[in-house]
Design a protein around this motif. Structure first.
Motif, PDB file in Angstrom:
ATOM      1  N   ILE A  62     -43.803 -20.930  29.563  1.00 46.47           N
ATOM      2  CA  ILE A  62     -43.372 -20.663  30.933  1.00 46.47           C
ATOM      3  C   ILE A  62     -41.958 -20.088  30.860  1.00 46.47           C
ATOM      4  O   ILE A  62     -41.174 -20.443  29.973  1.00 46.47           O
ATOM      5  CB  ILE A  62     -43.397 -21.925  31.825  1.00 46.47           C
TER       6      ILE A  62
ATOM      7  N   VAL B 227     -51.058 -24.271  31.849  1.00 49.48           N
ATOM      8  CA  VAL B 227     -50.054 -23.793  32.808  1.00 49.48           C
ATOM      9  C   VAL B 227     -50.685 -23.584  34.186  1.00 49.48           C
ATOM     10  O   VAL B 227     -51.818 -23.110  34.311  1.00 49.48           O
ATOM     11  CB  VAL B 227     -49.414 -22.485  32.301  1.00 49.48           C
TER      12      VAL B 227
ATOM     13  N   GLY C 245     -46.095 -17.142  32.976  1.00 51.06           N
ATOM     14  CA  GLY C 245     -46.815 -18.245  32.346  1.00 51.06           C
ATOM     15  C   GLY C 245     -47.945 -17.673  31.512  1.00 51.06           C
ATOM     16  O   GLY C 245     -48.463 -16.596  31.820  1.00 51.06           O
TER      17      GLY C 245
END
Length: 803
Positions: free
Chosen positions: A446, A268, A440
């Motif tokens: 997310i 992420v 995240g």
């Protein structure tokens, strides 16, 4: 002559002694970044390592000791900021700054942020003493008071001749109250919209983007589960209040979180830049805490013990403004025989009355009463532009005052969460201000959630206008459960984002609000859709992006409206070509940005000022209504706004307004910047200064203010350097990124950020403005979490030992 010489020598000696004494004092007031100090309330020694930018990295044996130490070091860098924010929330600024702040104090006392702070503090006392939130909060406050008792007195106290006073839990809640106020856009928008409706009627409102343009970009939602006539006042207004705030108001934000399927590392990538009014010191204080069971790098508000945003090796959280509608203004029906009563449905109701006294520096105290109906406090006398509209009482319903604040529990829980579900559970505790929580984590999740208690209103209610307080028809019907708030969890597109724009429909509801134009949102989506291998370098470039395709499109639409009739002067053709080729960029040497901004202002002035008047036109330019409505309006050829109300012998057209404004743009820019359009560069008219509240005094400006700097960027670009359009053609940036923060979960120990000025609010600190040049030049610095790097030889270490 001998006597005169001795007098001169004596005066010189006294001058040198005064300068020397001032120098010694200023040096002694510097924050202590290394050495050894004694703290009263810690049980074991705490090590604080300061990095190259003055960020404290606190290593403690317990969380209580960590927060006590945080309170102490936070106060030594930001005590004056704490003082201002608590006084603002309680309506106590005139006590130290004099009569000019009386009306501001009256406003905050009227809407009740101080009263609510007292109520919340009383509820806090009922929390069991062993509760970890309470223990950490009180430790932080005790640390602040430890510094107040024995630390150096900031220069602002000396200049104003005021004493330090103890910090309390009530002060923390007052700061939360101010924060909630600064997020609530209805205070200045609803009175303006009501005045337009009353004076000009529905036809005028229909041509403004009061609610939301259905064609505009919306934030996608992806649930984790299925869910089914007046006069305008030029006296003190809410717009003036917001402009005069001595503490930076929250204005907006960007954030996007990219899932691993769209990053080069497979991890992420998290980005967040909060948009806040520029001031010195800037709003966020960074600190990194390490103790058994807790590791966090956070962003703290002055006087608040837990970070509002932050990250560790597992997760990152950020925030943007939700911009939901959390204020309703009710027109009450007063009893002609008893002005302490108002009508509701079928009976007269007594209003509650409380007495307030404002202490004013250099003047007599001011006493007044605040009356409160079932809908909220009566604001006619607190807000002149409301009081000038009607003799009937106007009550303000504000969701912040409807529920106890659980901000401390929420921020503590979010920053201590071990799973995404725990973050979501704690996000549900926030009722106001409305925020988008961006998320995240290391596992690849997310998400975003709209954090707010969202009211249910009848379909017939237009909450942008004054509502009927007497009939009962416009009452709040209840509240939507948090599970039905707008949110998105692991969506298929591989990213989530927020740019303060309208969230899409969820649970069959499209929530009304004061959402920002789609410019930034559309740019974010466009950039994210172009790339599937995002990395840190690309993320930095995106957060610094200064192109507005929307402005470039609007410019081309306006050019088409000019027609074929020639203009006076030799520059018209050249300027036409410059605007035709413009891609929406706003670099320092950009010429088209200067031309477009001037033209844009003059079109709005000629379109709106005749109906609104000077004061309301100024207010209009400060609201989201102007930014949303202008691109919307120029496609409406028959809008009544185009006709100039000051002329009686003709009806002006859209083309006339656009052409006249274009000709005037050429003339004014030639007068301001010279006859050669190549010299009309954006950097000459667009600048940023970070003002200190006492820097208004020219004798203190050089010491306390930071800037000015010419700066890239523009309104509603990703690097959002926002300003109010003005007639003089100089655009002083009012707000923008209060941080630019990027976390790559493939290397969380080396995330990056930058602050607008520096970490410290002490003018004598080396960290007062050491990031200012980096900020305007688009540079970043590390947010260190690697212990070996933080404690490397030569690092500054402050050893805190128990008393």
């Amino acid at each position: 002559m001998k006597i005169l010489r001795n007098l001169i020598l004596g005066l010189l000696l006294l001058t040198f002694l005064a300068i020397g004494a001032a120098y010694v004092y200023l040096q002694s007031s510097k924050p202590t970044y290394e050495g050894e100090i004694t703290l009263q309330g810690i049980e074991e020694a705490v090590e604080v390592y300061y990095d190259d930018f003055g960020i404290p990295h606190i290593y403690a044996k317990s969380e209580v000791d960590a927060h006590y130490t945080l309170g102490y070091v936070h106060a030594q860098d930001r005590l004056w900021q704490m003082e201002l924010m608590k006084r603002l929330g309680k309506g106590r600024l005139a006590e130290i700054l004099g009569p000019d702040l009386v009306q501001m104090d009256r406003f905050f006392r009227t809407i009740g942020t101080g009263v609510k702070a007292t109520e919340n503090a009383e509820l806090f006392e009922d929390i069991p003493d062993e509760d970890p939130v309470k223990k950490a909060t009180l430790a932080y406050i005790d640390g602040i008071n430890d510094y107040i008792e024995k630390g150096a007195t900031p220069i602002e106290y000396q200049l104003l001749g005021i004493e330090k006073e103890s910090f309390t839990i009530e002060d923390t809640y007052a700061i939360f109250g101010y924060m909630a106020f600064s997020f609530a856009q209805g205070w200045r928008t609803d009175p303006l919209v009501t005045r337009i409706q009353n004076k000009w009627g529905t036809a005028y409102l229909e041509d403004l983007d009061v609610h939301w343009n259905p064609a505009a970009q919306k934030i996608p939602v992806y649930p984790a589960k299925d869910i089914s006539s007046t006069t305008t006042s030029s006296s003190f207004s809410t717009s003036q209040l917001i402009e005069q705030l001595p503490v930076a108001p929250f204005m907006g934000s960007n954030s996007w979180v990219i899932g691993g399927q769209k990053t080069s590392s497979g991890q992420v990538l998290f980005s967040n830049d909060t948009h806040v009014g520029f001031a010195q010191p800037s709003v966020w204080y960074e600190a990194h805490l390490e103790c058994p069971g807790y590791s966090y790098y956070g962003y703290f508000l002055a006087g608040v013990p837990f970070p509002v945003m932050g990250h560790n090796e597992y997760h990152a959280v950020g925030m943007t403004m939700f911009e939901n509608d959390d204020i309703d203004l009710y027109l009450e029906k007063p009893n002609p025989d008893n002005n302490n009563q108002v009508w509701f449905k079928d009976h007269w109701e007594d209003m509650k009355i409380r007495k307030e006294v404002i202490t004013v520096k250099g003047a007599e105290d001011i006493a007044f009463e605040v009356k409160t109906s079932r809908h909220g406090p009566i604001i006619n006398e607190a807000i002149a532009d409301v009081g000038s509209m009607t003799d009937q009482p106007v009550a303000s319903w504000w969701i912040y005052n409807e529920f106890p604040a659980q901000n401390l529990q929420a921020t503590y829980g979010i920053t201590h969460a071990k799973t995404m579900a725990e973050v979501e559970e704690n996000a549900a505790l926030i009722h106001a201000p409305g925020l988008n929580l961006m998320y995240g984590d290391k596992e690849g999740n997310i998400a975003w959630w709209a954090m707010a208690r969202l009211p249910k209103r009848a379909n017939s209610v237009n909450s942008k206008l004054f509502l009927d307080g007497a009939s009962g028809a416009d009452e709040i019907l209840g509240y939507i459960p948090f599970s039905d708030n707008p949110h998105s969890i692991n969506p298929p597109e591989g990213y989530v984002y927020s740019a303060n724009n309208q969230p899409d429909t969820i649970a069959d509801i499209l929530h009304d609000g004061y959402y920002i134009p789609e410019d930034r949102a559309s740019r974010i989506v466009n950039l994210l859709e172009q790339e599937d291998q995002w990395d840190m370098a690309q993320a930095k470039a995106m957060i610094l992006d200064i192109k507005s395709p929307k402005k470039a499109k609007v410019a081309k639409r306006l050019l088409k409206l000019l027609g074929n009739e020639p203009f006076q002067g030799e520059n018209a053709t050249k300027v036409f070509g410059i605007l035709s080729a413009w891609d929406g960029d706003s670099q320092l040497d950009e010429i088209a940005a200067t031309i477009y901004t001037k033209w844009d202002y003059l079109i709005m002035e000629k379109t709106f000022q005749d109906e609104l008047g000077d004061a309301d036109f100024t207010t209009f330019l400060m609201t989201v209504l102007a930014r949303r409505s202008f691109p919307f309006l120029i496609d409406k050829v028959n809008s009544p706004w185009w006709d100039d109300q000051t002329t009686t012998d003709k009806k002006e057209t859209r083309q006339e307004i656009v052409r006249t404004a274009f000709q005037q743009t050429l003339a004014e820019l030639e007068a301001q910047l010279g006859p050669d359009p190549d010299q009309w560069k954006w950097g000459k008219v667009h600048s940023i200064t970070h003002p200190h509240i006492l820097g208004q005094d020219p004798n203190l400006a050089m010491l306390l203010n930071v800037g000015p700097f010419p700066v890239v960027g523009n309104n509603e670009v990703l690097n959002n350097m926002a300003f109010h359009p003005t007639a003089n053609g100089l655009y002083k940036v009012k707000s923008g990124p209060a941080k630019r923060r990027i976390i790559d979960f493939s290397d969380t120990e080396h995330s990056v950020n930058i602050l607008p000025t520096g970490q410290s609010g002490n003018p004598m600190s080396t960290h007062y403005n050491d990031q200012a040049d980096m900020f305007v030049n688009g540079k970043f610095r590390l947010q260190k979490m690697n212990e070996a790097e933080i404690k490397e030889p030569g690092s500054r270490k402050l050893l805190c030992v128990p008393q």
